[in-house]
Enzyme design. Sequence first.
Site, PDB file in Angstrom:
ATOM      1  N   GLU A   1      -1.052   7.422  -9.510  1.00 20.06           N
ATOM      2  CA  GLU A   1      -2.441   5.895  -8.803  1.00 20.06           C
ATOM      3  C   GLU A   1      -3.724   6.426  -9.158  1.00 20.06           C
ATOM      4  O   GLU A   1      -4.196   5.591  -9.053  1.00 20.06           O
ATOM      5  CB  GLU A   1      -1.522   5.405  -8.007  1.00 20.06           C
TER       6      GLU A   1
ATOM      7  N   TYR B   1      -1.698   6.069   8.936  1.00 22.61           N
ATOM      8  CA  TYR B   1      -1.102   5.956   9.958  1.00 22.61           C
ATOM      9  C   TYR B   1      -1.757   4.899  11.216  1.00 22.61           C
ATOM     10  O   TYR B   1      -1.534   4.414  11.331  1.00 22.61           O
ATOM     11  CB  TYR B   1      -0.279   6.624  10.601  1.00 22.61           C
TER      12      TYR B   1
ATOM     13  N   CYS C   1       4.616   2.574   0.947  1.00 21.46           N
ATOM     14  CA  CYS C   1       4.409   3.465   2.240  1.00 21.46           C
ATOM     15  C   CYS C   1       3.894   5.032   1.316  1.00 21.46           C
ATOM     16  O   CYS C   1       3.529   6.023   2.282  1.00 21.46           O
ATOM     17  CB  CYS C   1       5.939   4.214   2.630  1.00 21.46           C
ATOM     18  N   HIS C   2       4.136   5.774   0.168  1.00 25.73           N
ATOM     19  CA  HIS C   2       3.102   7.172  -0.762  1.00 25.73           C
ATOM     20  C   HIS C   2       1.817   6.829   0.076  1.00 25.73           C
ATOM     21  O   HIS C   2       1.405   7.368  -0.499  1.00 25.73           O
ATOM     22  CB  HIS C   2       3.535   7.366  -2.106  1.00 25.73           C
TER      23      HIS C   2
ATOM     24  N   ASN D   1      11.328   2.414   5.636  1.00 28.55           N
ATOM     25  CA  ASN D   1      10.981   1.901   4.527  1.00 28.55           C
ATOM     26  C   ASN D   1      12.285   1.524   3.417  1.00 28.55           C
ATOM     27  O   ASN D   1      12.281   2.618   2.767  1.00 28.55           O
ATOM     28  CB  ASN D   1       9.648   1.722   4.136  1.00 28.55           C
TER      29      ASN D   1
END
Length: 166
Positions: A158, A99, A131-132, A123
């Site tokens: 991912e 962040y 945003c993950h 979002n």
Amino acid sequence: MTPTYWTNVASPLGPLLLTAGPDGALTSLSVPGQKGGRVVRDDWRRDEGPFRGAGEQLAAYFAGELKEFRLAWRTEGTAFREKVWAALDGIPYGSTVTYGEIAARIGAPRAAVRAVGGAIGANPLLVVRPCHRVIGADGTLTGYAGGLDRKVRLLTHEGVLGEPVP
């Protein structure tokens, strides 16, 4: 009044609710039970047409064949939120940022981390606006409007956390 079009797209996260305006630009992507997520309204029009490209790209993403979405979208938020959301677009597939790093990218002071977190939590385009990929300064998986279990699933998919999910 401008019509809102919607459809559901199947995914490993559950059915995704997609909305778009008349121009076909994606305006939201929500998961079931999402904090602040959209729900279908009576005056919306169900139409899969505007979402063919989004559905194909989401399927390719979840199949491990797509790492960057190329979709037209339009979001509406405060100038601050739009800056934060635009910063999310620069987080590459398979990586994470904090962040605080997002705050620095938009030129906000370190003290703005809480406001950055609020903007990220608002979002409207989960998954496609990643945003993950934002984590706590100590590496913890903090907050995700779609639920931490889905954040873990996306980051695992991912390759950030262990092996990608088939």
